[in-house]
Write a protein that holds these residues in place. Structure first.
Motif, PDB file in Angstrom:
ATOM      1  N   ARG A  45      56.792  64.632  90.122  1.00  0.00           N
ATOM      2  CA  ARG A  45      57.773  65.268  91.096  1.00  0.00           C
ATOM      3  C   ARG A  45      57.937  64.410  92.251  1.00  0.00           C
ATOM      4  O   ARG A  45      57.115  64.073  93.340  1.00  0.00           O
ATOM      5  CB  ARG A  45      56.993  66.577  91.501  1.00  0.00           C
ATOM      6  N   ALA A  53      54.964  69.655  87.546  1.00  0.00           N
ATOM      7  CA  ALA A  53      54.919  68.399  87.851  1.00  0.00           C
ATOM      8  C   ALA A  53      54.360  68.151  89.253  1.00  0.00           C
ATOM      9  O   ALA A  53      54.372  69.040  89.996  1.00  0.00           O
ATOM     10  CB  ALA A  53      56.288  67.908  87.846  1.00  0.00           C
ATOM     11  N   ARG A  54      53.838  67.185  89.473  1.00  0.00           N
ATOM     12  CA  ARG A  54      53.133  66.749  90.807  1.00  0.00           C
ATOM     13  C   ARG A  54      53.052  65.479  91.435  1.00  0.00           C
ATOM     14  O   ARG A  54      53.837  64.504  90.548  1.00  0.00           O
ATOM     15  CB  ARG A  54      51.749  67.134  90.658  1.00  0.00           C
TER      16      ARG A  54
END
Length: 538
Positions: A85, A261-262
């Motif tokens: 992300r 997402a990260r």
């Protein structure tokens, strides 16, 4: 029972349109090529020539090498799209997709601007450049659905980041990797414009040799024999791709709820850096092409763009550059309308068969799905050649009709439209359709009130995607476009083959314009699709 019978009859009636189109404009021309090859008497001679198998070996080798490069370059980009992300990923998705839909002539000239001598290395890189998007989007689609807890559990038990990826994540991604590799190999094995421009007279594939024997040597039996060899390779690749796609769909169905997402962790930034390095490499040929379109021996100039209002140096074209562009717009518009009608009807039939009770309809649906995908892998040059051999038997002799080019372009983009529309139609809750039917709505009204509002964005995106692919189609169009009505890609190829600096400038300027249109349409597609989370587009 009566309602079930009416439903089956309705599905059969709708299926007539895509199946009839497939038979007349694909199966019949390809069968005509096969028949010509077997009846000519020269097929055995061609098949046993050492040159034939050298061509086949080179075709397979360059396609395999380009596939390896595309997979290696696409994996970090797939990770970026699936697991990370970061700001600006929408732009990244657009940049990744642009090379896939660029006309082959444009890509060939872009790499020629960087490496004027061409050669095998340049051909492999150009084909890989085309297909990074296939790997990134196909593998990224499955990667985004993987439950991260398995990888985290391996890490907590002492496995390194690399070992956790190799033993947990990579095996789970294998179906998507195999599916992407099969599709990429298929595209590279039938690559035409890239090899024609970068290979020159020295390096030829089966695709370019078929073109050479048909157009320059008038060796129709030899071309038909080579088409047989290529068709056998294509069918094998399609079978492998279908098997891999089925495994990928099964893998998707078995996944748990994915982890969002990260931001990358400390040890993951090198993968992100690798992904952005790949993106930079993808931009290099594009930037080089634009720079080449503006450069002349006397410095920077817009001469190439201004010359598009003429016919090139020494009458290189029979029409002006802008007239060729107008021909492309008209042909692509007609092809897109036709492909949307056939492709959407085909997707509706496939969804209906998949949801029908019993094994028979499902097997029939899988067979029809595979048949609809065949034009994606069979050589566009072979299909165009087949049109010239067979379509004179139809009323009016379609071979002289201006509609022939749109028909050929529609055949190329129908499989792509089906692949984009089908998952969305499958995702519509069947209970909504059943409720509408219970309240008295007929099939047409159910489609209008239920399916259409839920799928309209993807339908528009599919139409836009098909349009840009048709706009740049070159393989079949190079056979079928009349000299007085060339499309822009055909005109570009004509300009490149003629001497003169102005012709070269015009060709690069036309490429830059096609590339700009492609980028704008792809950005529109991504904007439309952002509201609908989709998996495994290709």
């Amino acid at each position: 029972m009566a309602r079930t019978g009416r439903g089956i009859a309705g599905v059969a009636a709708v299926a007539v349109v895509p199946l009839a189109f497939l038979v007349v404009f694909f199966a019949w021309p390809v069968a005509g090529i096969l028949g010509l090859g077997f009846s000519s008497g020269g097929i055995a001679t061609t098949l046993f020539e050492s040159q034939t198998w050298r061509l086949a070996a080179f075709t397979v080798a360059q396609a395999a090498a380009a596939t390896l490069v595309a997979v290696a370059a696409g994996l970090p980009v797939a990770y970026l799209l699936a697991r990370v992300r970061l700001p600006g990923l929408g732009v990244v998705r657009t940049l990744v997709l642009v090379p896939f839909v660029l006309p082959t002539v444009v890509v060939g000239l872009a790499f020629r601007a960087l490496w004027p001598d061409g050669g095998v290395f340049t051909i492999v890189l150009a084909n890989a450049f085309f297909n990074v998007a296939v790997v990134a989007r196909t593998v990224g689609g499955l990667w985004a659905q993987l439950d991260r807890r398995g990888e985290d559990a391996a890490r907590s038990l002492g496995a390194s980041r690399w070992r956790a990826f190799r033993t947990v994540t990579l095996p789970a991604l294998t179906p998507a990797l195999a599916s992407a590799a099969a599709v990429v190999f298929l595209f590279c094995a039938t690559s035409f414009g890239v090899v024609l421009i970068l290979g020159g007279a020295r390096w030829r594939t089966l695709e370019t040799e078929i073109y050479l024997r048909t157009v320059n040597l008038l060796d129709l039996s030899g071309a038909a024999a080579l088409s047989l060899v290529q068709l056998a390779a294509v069918v094998a690749a399609l079978a492998a791709g279908a098997l891999a796609r089925r495994r990928r769909e099964t893998a998707l169905a078995l996944r748990a709820q994915p982890t969002p997402a990260r931001r990358p962790e400390r040890g993951e930034w090198w993968v992100v850096a690798a992904a952005f390095a790949v993106l930079a490499l993808l931009l290099t040929p594009i930037v080089g092409l634009v720079a080449r379109s503006l450069s002349t021996p006397d410095g920077w100039s817009l001469d190439g763009y201004l010359a598009l209002s003429g016919q090139g140096e020494r009458g290189a074209l029979n029409v002006t550059g802008w007239q060729a562009a107008a021909n492309s717009v008209r042909a692509a518009s007609d092809a897109t309308v036709l492909a949307m009608v056939v492709g959407v009807l085909a997707a509706v039939v496939l969804v209906s068969l998949r949801r029908s009770p019993g094994r028979g309809p499902r097997v029939l649906g899988e067979t029809m799905d595979a048949a609809l995908m065949l034009p994606l892998g069979v050589s566009a040059v072979t299909v165009g050649f087949g049109y010239l051999v067979t379509l004179d038997a139809l009323p009016g002799d379609l071979r002289t009709s201006p509609l022939l080019v749109p028909f050929a372009q529609a055949l190329v983009i129908i499989p792509l439209i089906v692949r984009m529309v089908l998952p969305v139609l499958r995702s519509v809750d069947e209970r909504l359709r059943q409720a509408a039917t219970t309240l008295g709505a007929g099939p047409v009204r159910v489609w209008r009130e239920i399916d259409l509002p839920l799928t309209i964005r993807s339908l528009i995106a599919a139409a836009a995607f098909g349009y840009v692919v048709a706009l740049g189609e070159f393989g079949a169009t190079s056979f079928l476009a009349r000299p007085d009505a060339p499309t822009l890609p055909v005109a570009i190829a004509s300009l490149v083959s003629r001497p003169g600096e102005l012709n070269s400038q015009m060709a690069y300027a036309a490429c830059a314009l096609l590339m700009a249109v492609t980028a704008v349409v792809v950005a529109l597609i991504e904007r439309l699709r952002s509201a609908q989370s989709r998996v495994g587009e290709f």
